[in-house]
Every structure is written in structure tokens, then in C-alpha cells.
Design an enzyme around this catalytic site. Structure first.
Site, PDB file in Angstrom:
ATOM      1  N   THR A   1       0.848  -1.188   0.000  1.00 20.37           N
ATOM      2  CA  THR A   1       0.000   0.000   0.000  1.00 20.37           C
ATOM      3  C   THR A   1       0.871   1.221   0.000  1.00 20.37           C
ATOM      4  OG1 THR A   1      -1.326   1.434   1.414  1.00 20.37           O
ATOM      5  CG2 THR A   1      -0.186  -0.365   2.501  1.00 20.37           C
TER       6      THR A   1
ATOM      7  N   ASP B   1      -0.170   4.022   0.443  1.00 24.33           N
ATOM      8  CA  ASP B   1      -0.769   4.933   1.431  1.00 24.33           C
ATOM      9  C   ASP B   1      -0.400   4.593   2.870  1.00 24.33           C
ATOM     10  OD1 ASP B   1      -2.278   6.692  -0.270  1.00 24.33           O
ATOM     11  OD2 ASP B   1      -3.599   5.011  -0.711  1.00 24.33           O
TER      12      ASP B   1
ATOM     13  N   ARG C   1      -6.951   9.000   0.165  1.00 22.69           N
ATOM     14  CA  ARG C   1      -8.388   9.209   0.150  1.00 22.69           C
ATOM     15  C   ARG C   1      -8.961   9.136   1.561  1.00 22.69           C
ATOM     16  NH1 ARG C   1     -10.698   8.964  -4.936  1.00 22.69           N
ATOM     17  NH2 ARG C   1      -8.920   7.716  -5.596  1.00 22.69           N
TER      18      ARG C   1
ATOM     19  N   GLU D   1      -5.826  14.087  -0.920  1.00 23.12           N
ATOM     20  CA  GLU D   1      -6.985  14.154  -1.803  1.00 23.12           C
ATOM     21  C   GLU D   1      -8.310  13.954  -1.060  1.00 23.12           C
ATOM     22  OE1 GLU D   1      -7.288  10.915  -4.693  1.00 23.12           O
ATOM     23  OE2 GLU D   1      -5.982   9.685  -3.445  1.00 23.12           O
TER      24      GLU D   1
ATOM     25  N   ARG E   1       3.672   7.289  -7.407  1.00 15.36           N
ATOM     26  CA  ARG E   1       3.784   5.831  -7.293  1.00 15.36           C
ATOM     27  C   ARG E   1       4.777   5.231  -8.268  1.00 15.36           C
ATOM     28  NH1 ARG E   1      -1.845   4.473  -6.670  1.00 15.36           N
ATOM     29  NH2 ARG E   1      -0.909   2.561  -5.943  1.00 15.36           N
TER      30      ARG E   1
END
Lengths: 346, 346, 346, 346
Positions: B129, B131, B175, B225, B277
Site C-alpha cells: 500500500t 498509502d 483518500r 486528496e 507511485r
């Protein structure tokens, strides 16, 4: 409140980011706080060389390498050109009304800090070691930056090694603790990683490099400056003789060149030296430095004196200065990273 | 032994390094091991697209971004164009005599892996991930690389912001979890960091930026975002309307430009998007990927199926797939990094 | 048409990009063209070691350092282990039906190419020199990459120099031509730049460094490996003695450390060595390599044999091999860059 | 002597290095020279905002992005909020006893400089354009840095594109002149490069990208913001409609996604924007900026007023301001770099 900040020992990326974070955190908590920078480590404490650190002025220091305060490798107030100058250091503290001290330094500086703490000086330490070898601290700022330099150097050397069918030897920092060579070697794709903690066998190394040259056309060796031979006295002296002139990297290169040259494989050495400790900190080190600085300011406000900040399990904790002083954190046998090295260098 | 390896979901730096480490570790432990790469995630499992992964071929993958196996964002064998194609996936496994599977993927892929594990497929997961938001895992590979890109972007924007006396807004990924904006913002010297986990007040933000422009001549905003407004429905709709066209970064920039433009301060937006990324992993991520790969191979050899590797307290541990599936790790209230952001953005 | 391509001499960033551009340009102009890579420079021509170069395979080589063909520092068919092996080289050409040869190499390789051209072999040369010292060529690929490495190293050394109040000496490549030290020193902010073309005065240098340390707290010296003393025999021998052990950088550092140490200023040396020629080419060098490769293919199609490509006034032109062979382009007196160095190092 | 220095128009890497070189060169030639920085371009000349530029203070500016003097995009003393404020600008010059002005700026600023020169103000210009589009100047500082950012972005996007089998579209700066997209695209390995100077055919582009995806699994498009369609009004409006919302990159991506999506190939856009002009200059740009600065100082000392510095055939020359003002240097038909693009994008 009046707080003094000093940086001691060898420089490393992130020192300025710690200075910045300590200053911002102290001044934000209490706008009346006055932060004084002490120049060139404990030297400035004895010699009374101070400079104000203001939030607006430190804000830009985040990605600047080195330390704006300057530092000093061998400034010990307790052993000051043959005498004890600790009283002068304490007098400077008193003269300026400094209520507490943040000492950002390595084993040497933290040991001095511990002695001052025992004399009653309110001190909070921040561990600084490019070698990542301070006891009880899982990761120190500057280390990631040094590893990145080593990995980048290996990546560069690889293209030359491959084009010429060579073995390239890169000597990194690490006299007693091999963390830089270990992580740098893993990140840079080294075919052999030689650490102080694991004496190496010259014959086995030679054979492995031969195999690797046959397989992939080249080989990379990442050797810590403190790496040692396991082959016994004779070889040791042989390498040791050359080592006196140019370090283990040179000595090993000379020996391997003799051995592999017979099959037409040249061996060349590179010594990274000072390039490992200079320059802007990586993003990782900027964050870690900021954490250490904020944690030190908080410890200071909570009067947790006589402690140093340390990273444990991804959290900043406080460890007694006395527990850290004089100890060194080497790569322990069976460490996960050694398993990794065993796999990729097999 | 025959082992299948697949990478699922969005790509991130370090995937190839994991593939390399898994393959090298499995083949080193037992030279007869055959490693099969499954192409484009679970898509290749259903469609029977496999390729051999040989040690000599994967050795060079350490610093290559992306995944040589390819990946797929929405390939779920249990929901395959409206039907269940899991039997075809299992048939592929059987056809090739695959005894175990390494699934390198995010929450989605690990949830699918969990379902297959419950059907008896021997699976080891590796959390992927960018994130950094997989449950029970302190740090995932690719995240450090993304943070470095964000920090570098902020550093670049700063010189432009300062030369023109502007406010620059940088929108990052994130997100639901704001880790990238948080660490990237800290590492890049942002003056405001806006996260999904902490709805922000537009008036307070405006005032803080005005102050910062007055103090230092410019200001930088790092906004995830998924960041949201705390100001209630009216503002939300206003920003939301613009957001539909170009995201929170554009919407926020538009609003701030209206507010600050009155004092002659321009506000400009940059959207990092895919740049976060791609590319080679940082040295840190190469080491972490190698650790994850070696740990996955070891779990596989010890038949610790139904588990995923996770980093906890700087050690690779094993966590049941079922414990990870469907959960997300957001920035918890009171986290140390939030304290840091509060200090440097004050 | 069948074309052979070889790379000779030391490796440098951009070689692969030239190989790629030559191959793509030849195959695009005529899809039936067959490009053969000759391994390890002229060695492969004598030993008949060739490999096909296909457009799809070379496409990815743009940013890869080194040369996929391999290279050789001392492979001269006209002086092959004591005898003339040029007939074997020509036999290889004939055996494979090679109609023309692209030789990417430095002064040595282009001189060999010139000899073969005189024997009737259709040859087009591409100048390769990391030192930027090939006659009639204003800028060679790889040079910008080397300069970038030197500038980056100086930037890193600066933070350490400043933190410790030191003088740091960086030794770069450049035995006869000082371009790397000159542009690298300018780009890295050196306080003294020492070139083979301008013997330096030790006393004047010492005095300038003292002044700079006083002004800014540190100083940086960028010295080409071929830099020489103007101070006459005595000093020269003194430095020369140490130089035998570790090069001019070490020798100069030793001498300066003696002189400046009296005022408490330490001097330290760093030797960049192989780091200057490895790694991915800069964007500039990728473009220049592509230009050289495309221009070579065009010269070949237009049968402009016996010429080498050269950059003049930002255009790729053709220069007779005989005009280039055996000549070296040093920094001429009065060059604009020397004026620049005189200003910033004053 | 008293000299004023100003930077006008958009910022770009290397401005500070020019300021540094001008200042050092002027002060070295005559220690009594006083250099005054004018803040925010011509704005500061009208508003009388000046700051001293001292050699010791500018020395550190070599690798700092942006301009310490600040700049202004739309400050024209001859059109000052609807009126002529040139007299105020001239009054500032007189008030401070400024004898000559160095104007570092683009086409706009140099045109203003030309008008002032005609009014008798002694001015030397330095061409500044990140787009490399100033007439009679072969290469401008900042351009190499922008190209490096574009190349790096394409390299990052490539790994994502390849992992997902996608087409990635990168939009760069370049409204009228496509140099950045051209050199950036060449350096970053783009499969299609779209320039304002060469309207492109949508069908041909689509077909080429399809072919490239089939060959190598992905494709990269590098499109200048001013690129236009050659396909006639209908398509132009279609793309143009979307372009109004998000630029050519978004519009093109939308259109290509429709076309290629049918074969399962996704297309994604990235807009580099401000990232191209921020950050530290490359080594190349630091050298070029230094050359321009030194040459400007020399022109000033030789009273070659009314001229701007320009690079021609690797030498700094002087060109009348009037010859440069109002002209733009686009990529001419048949340029060598277009041949290169034709080869590698075939």
C-alpha cells in the site's frame, strides 16, 4: 524560560532539522521562551560562545545538511587540554541564566551530558549517530541519508563493474557497528557485505565473487571500515599491512585483485568517506529529526531531565542518559537483516 | 516445491524488490524450488497466464519501479465480470501443481487472498500500500518513496512560491488515510497539512496562511486528496462543486485565491498524481521490500499459511489474513506525527 | 545492410543511449538492416564475439549507465599481446558480412579506427570521453553526468566542511584536461579549482583558503588528478612523494593540513574515482547521446566513412578520423570558464 | 560605481546564480562597486524597493532555486495600472545614484529594458526563459533543469504505465515553443512528442500508440501545453472543449482513453505545472548562470549598454536589446532534435 542547545561530535544530515524542531516546539509552547545556540558543541559552553535561535530564523533549516551551530569532535570540558574545565562550562550556563540544555550528540557527547546531569545540570539528550549505533535507539537520523548515499554509490559502480567485467569494492563507514554497510549493501544490491560483527573468510569470499562474476559478469562488495578477517593471523597481517596505508577497502581490493586477476577479472576500490555524512537529509531523516526535536522539547517542558530521546517500536521514548552512555549498539547475531544479506548474497 | 507469486492492485515502488527477494530466498533454501510469476494479479490466475521467475533473472530487479509481473486494479475472481470465477483460478493452481501462493497486494488483494485461504489454498500475503494504511502494519514499502516525491515537490514549489510571494497548494494521494500528506508535508516543510482524519476550518487556514506569508513571504499547503472541510455544509458544497471538476487541491486553491487575492497574494495548485507511485524505490524501501520478501519465503517454508507479513516494532511478524482484510489504518488522534505537524505548522 | 557497433575504452554514462539511437535510426531507415554488437570493444572483433542488437531490445537502454556490449581498456588489434591481430579483426568483419562499423570510443579507439579506415574498412566514429577532451568536439556525452557527480559531492562536502570549520579537498578525474574539475568546481561552489593546464602556487592557495575560512567558516578545493605545482622542484618533490601513495588530492591535503592546522583548521581529502563514470546519464547526456547516435547512423547511410561525429556550435558535424586521432582538447588559456573561476574563486 | 540588478517575469532555476556571479564579478573588478538588488522586478524600480547585495551574502546562492530579489509577472512601468510610471522608475535610479542596470528577464522584461535603454538608461540584459525561446540565444539557464524534471517524471510514469499496460500522457510547459517537451521527451524516452511547432494527427498518434503498447506493453506521450491538432476544425473543437477545463493534456487523455479503451488500454494524464520551474538548478545550469553573470558584469564594465548577453556557439556574446525584444525562438523545421524525435518515436 531560557534553553541552550548544542550539537556535538561528527556532523550528520538532520542536525539542523532537530535544532529547528526543538526551537519551534519550545517557542510555540511558550512564546517567552528564549533558545540559545551554543557554538561548536561543548567547546562553546567552555568558551562562552552563544547565539540566539529564533523561530523565524530556524524555519528554513529543515533540509540543510550539517549544523548551523557548528560542532567539534573532541571538546570534552572534563578533559580540556589536560585539565577539568567543567566549572567554566557551568559558569557559562549560569551567566546566561540557562535553565536547561538540549544536547544533540553521539555516545561521547551523551556521556559528557550524563556527567553534567549528575552535577545537577538539567539536560535532555537527543541521540546523534550516523552509524545507527546508539544503545536503546532503533533508528537515528542521518543514518537513512548515509544508507542512501551508499546505495547510490553501489548503483553507480555497478554499471562500470558490468561494462568492464570487474569486481568493485566500496568501503563505507562503520568501525564497530556495520549498520551502514549492511543496509547500504542490501539497498545497493551488493554481492558481498562485510561487517565488523561477522569476520569474513577470504577464500569463501573469493570463491563467491568468482561465481558471481561467472553468473552475471561482475560483482559488488560493500565493506565496513571495521570489517575483519576470520582467516587467522597470517592473512590478517598481510591485509593489515596494506590497511595501514589505505584502509580495509584498499587492502581487500589489492588481495582480491591478485587472486581474481589470474582469471582476468580486475578489482577496483572506492572509498566513500566524508560523502556519507554530508548533504541534505532524506525525507525520512527530516521527519525523524523533527520527531526527535519535538519529543526533546516536550521532555524538557515536562522536566524529564537526565534522559535522552530514543526511538523504540516507532515511538519516541525517554531513556536515562546513564543507560546509554558508554554503550554501543552493534548488529546482533541472528538479526533479520543478516538473514536478508545471507539470502541476496548467497 | 512449486510456488506462485502475484502482485495485485495499484503499482508501487518496491514490488519488484519483493518479487526478487521471495524468489531468491525460496531458491536458495531449496534449489529445486520452482517459482512461477502470475501475470497481472488475480487476472493471470483466472486466465492462466504464468511466467517462470528464475534467480538469475530477478537479481537485477532491486531498484526497478513497478512490477515485472504486471498488475490489475480490479481483477476479483469472486466477482469476475458479474460471476464467480474462483474455480478457474483454483484450476490454474492445480494445473501447474502450485503448492503455495505469495500474494503481494493491498487491502483488496489480501481480502481476496483471505477468501482463497478459507477455500484451502496455502497463501502467504505481503502487504502492499503506497498509502501506508494496511491494518497492523507499521510501515509498508513504497510509502517512503512516495513521501520522498512529495517532499521533493514541496521543496521545488517553495522556491517558486517565495520568488513570487505566493501560496502553493500541493495535492497528494490519500483518500481515507493521510499518511503521505502528513509525512510528506513534514519532510517538505509545509505550512499547513490537511488530512482526511482531521477536517479543517477554512477561516483558520486562511488566517494562518496570511500570517505565514507576512512572516516569510510565502506559504505551502500539503493537502491529501481526501481532506475535508469542518466548516459545515455551505462551504463544503461550495468547495465540493469545484472539487467535482478538479479535486480538493483545485477547489481549495480557487477558494484561497479569492480570499488571499484581495491582499495581493496569488494561490496556485499542483496535483502530483501518478508521479507519487512511479520510479525507483528509495534505499529504505529497497531494504524493507527485501525484508518482506525474505520473511514471506520463510513463512511459506514454515507453512504459516493464511497469514500476511507485517512490520511491527521494526520486526517482520505474521498476522492472520482475516485480521487484516477489510480494515484500514488511518492516522489515529494524538499520533506523534500530528504533534509534530501542530508544532511546525503553528 | 549489416552494421557492427562497438564501444571501446573506459565506460561512461550515455554509451547505451548511443547504441540505442544508432540501432533505432539504422533499422528505421531500412527495416532490413541488421545491427551486430561487438563485445568488449576491439577485443570482440579479434575474438569474434558478436551479439545481435534488435530495436525492441535496445529501446530500454536510454537511461542505463555503462555499455551492454561491454568494453575493454587496452584491446588494440594492431598491438595484440605483442603481435598484429588486425587481420583477425578484419576476418571477423568479413565472416559476418559486416559492411560498416560504428566505433564509439575515445582517442585510443578512434586512433585504432583511423588505422582500420586506412585499410579500407568503412567506419564512422562517435567520440566518447568522460573528460570532454576529444579534439574538435565541444561537448561529449557522459561529461555532464560526471560534472553533476562532482557538483553533488562538493555540495555534500560543504555541509561537513562548514559544520567543522574545515577545508575539504575533492580530487576529480582529469589527467591532462581539467574540464571536469573546472565545470564541476564551478557548479559545486569550490573556493579553489586546480587544473593540469594551470600549475598552482602553494603559498597563494594557502593564503586564499585561509581568507575564505575566515570569511565563511570553511573552504572547498576541487583538484583534477593531473593538477601540478608551479612552485618549483622542491615542493613538487615533497607533494610528489606523497602523491605516489595516494594521488594529488591526498598529497595536497597533507600539505595544507600542516600549514592550516597551525591555525586550528583541519583539512580532509575525498577521492571520487569510479563514482564519476558510473550510473545513469543526466537528461542532457541522454539527449546528446541520442543526437550522436542518430548523426552516426545518418553518416553511415550517406557513406561518410572515415569520419567521426562531433558537436560544434550546437550542431553535429563530421570530422575526419585522422584529424582527431592522437590529439587532445585541453582548457585553452583565456577560456571563458577560466574567467568565471577567477571571479568566483577570487 | 553603483549598479542595480533586477529579475523579472516567471522564476526559474539559476536566477540566484546569475545574481551571485554578477555581484561577485563587479565587486572583484572594483571593490568600491556597490550592487543594489531591486525587489520584485520593475515593480521595485517604480516603488523604490531596494536592498544591498554584498559578496559575502550572495556567495551561498549558487544552488538556490528562484530569486532572492523576488520577481513579478506583470510589472511594466510603461503600463502601470493604466498609466505610464516610467518617470518614477527613472527617479528611483537617479535617487540612488545607480549608474547602470542589469536586467535578468524574459522577452517581456527585455522589451521593457530596451525601452528604458532608448531613454538613455545604461542597461545590460541577461536572457531568462525556462522555455529556451529567447531569440539569438542558443541555450538559457533553467531550461536544463526543466528538461531534467520532465525526464524524471517520464521515467517515473514509465514504471506505472508498464505495470498496468497503460498509456501515460505528460503535459509540459511550452505555449509557443516546444523545446522543453522536445528535449524532455527525448531524455525521458517518450513514444510520442507533441509540439506547438508541429500540429499532430490524432489518428496517426492513436495508431502509433497502439503499436507501441503491443510492442512494449505501454506508451508515454510528452505533450507541450501549446501543442495543436492538425486534424481540422471538428476534432480541434472536440479537444478544445475539454481543453478549456484542464488543458491539452487532459483533453488528449480523454480522447485517447475513448479510442484505446476499446482494446482495454487505459490512458492517464499528469500535469507537471509549477514543478518544472522550481528547485535547485542542475550543475549545467549553475555553470551557465555563472557564465551569463560574469559576462554581464564584463559588458557593464566595458559599457556595452543596450545589449543582452546570449550564448552562441558555446560562447557568451552581446546582442542588441532591440534585436531580441518581441521575438521568440521556436523549434525550426528540420532541426536536428526533430530528426532524433522522428527516429526514437517511430
Amino acid at each position: 524560560m531560557k534553553v541552550g542547545v548544542l550539537t556535538g561530535g561528527g556532523d550528520c544530515p538532520g542536525l539542523n532539522a532537530v535544532i529547528r524542531a526543538v526551537t519551534l516546539a519550545l517557542c510555540q509552547a511558550d512564546a517567552r521562551t528564549e533558545v540559545l545556540g551554543i557554538q561548536r558543541g561543548f567547546w562553546g559552553l567552555v568558551e562562552d560562545r552563544l547565539q540566539p535561535l529564533r523561530p523565524t530564523a530556524v524555519r528554513d533549516l529543515l533540509d540543510e545538511g550539517g549544523t548551523v551551530l557548528g560542532t567539534h569532535n573532541r571538546a570534552d570540558p572534563f578533559d580540556w587540554q589536560g585539565r577539568d574545565a567543567s566549572a567554566e562550562a557551568l559558569a557559562t550556563v549560569e551567566r546566561h541564566g540557562i535553565e536547561a540544555l538540549v544536547v544533540i550528540g553521539g555516545d561521547g557527547s551523551l556521556t559528557i551530558a550524563d556527567r553534567f546531569a549528575r552535577l545537577g545540570l538539567p539536560i535532555v539528550g537527543v541521540p546523534k549517530t550516523i552509524d545507527n549505533d546508539i544503545a536503546d535507539n532503533e533508528r537515528s537520523f542521518g543514518f537513512d541519508s548515509a544508507v542512501a548515499v551508499v546505495a547510490d554509490a553501489l548503483t553507480r559502480l555497478k554499471t562500470t563493474a558490468h561494462s568492464h567485467g570487474r569486481v568493485m569494492v566500496l568501503e563505507t563507514m562503520g568501525r564497530n557497528a556495520g549498520w551502514i554497510a549492511l543496509e547500504g549493501g542490501l539497498a545497493g544490491g551488493a554481492d558481498a557485505i562485510l561487517l565488523p560483527e561477522q569476520p569474513f573468510h577470504l577464500d569463501a569470499l573469493t570463491e563467491r565473487l568468482q561465481r558471481r562474476v561467472a553468473e552475471q559478469g561482475h560483482a559488488l562488495v560493500c565493506v565496513a571500515e571495521g570489517a575483519t578477517l576470520a582467516d587467522g593471523a597470517q592473512h590478517w597481517q598481510q591485509l593489515g599491512g596494506v590497511a595501514r596505508l589505505g584502509g580495509i577497502g584498499q587492502a581487500l581490493t589489492h588481495e582480491l585483485d591478485q587472486r581474481l586477476g589470474k582469471q582476468g577479472t580486475e578489482v577496483r576500490a572506492t572509498l566513500l568517506g566524508h560523502l556519507q555524512r554530508g548533504g541534505a537529509p532524506t525525507a525520512f531523516d527530516r521527519v525523524l529529526s523533527t520527531r526527535f526535536g519535538v519529543a526533546a522539547a516536550q521532555a524538557l517542558r515536562e522536566r524529564a531531565f537526565g534522559h535522552t530521546i530514543a526511538l523504540q517500536g516507532d515511538r519516541c521514548v525517554r531513556v536515562p542518559l546513564s543507560a546509554v552512555a558508554g554503550r554501543q549498539r552493534c548488529v546482533p547475531p541472528g538479526h533479520e537483516l543478516l538473514d536478508c544479506a545471507a539470502v541476496v548474497c548467497a
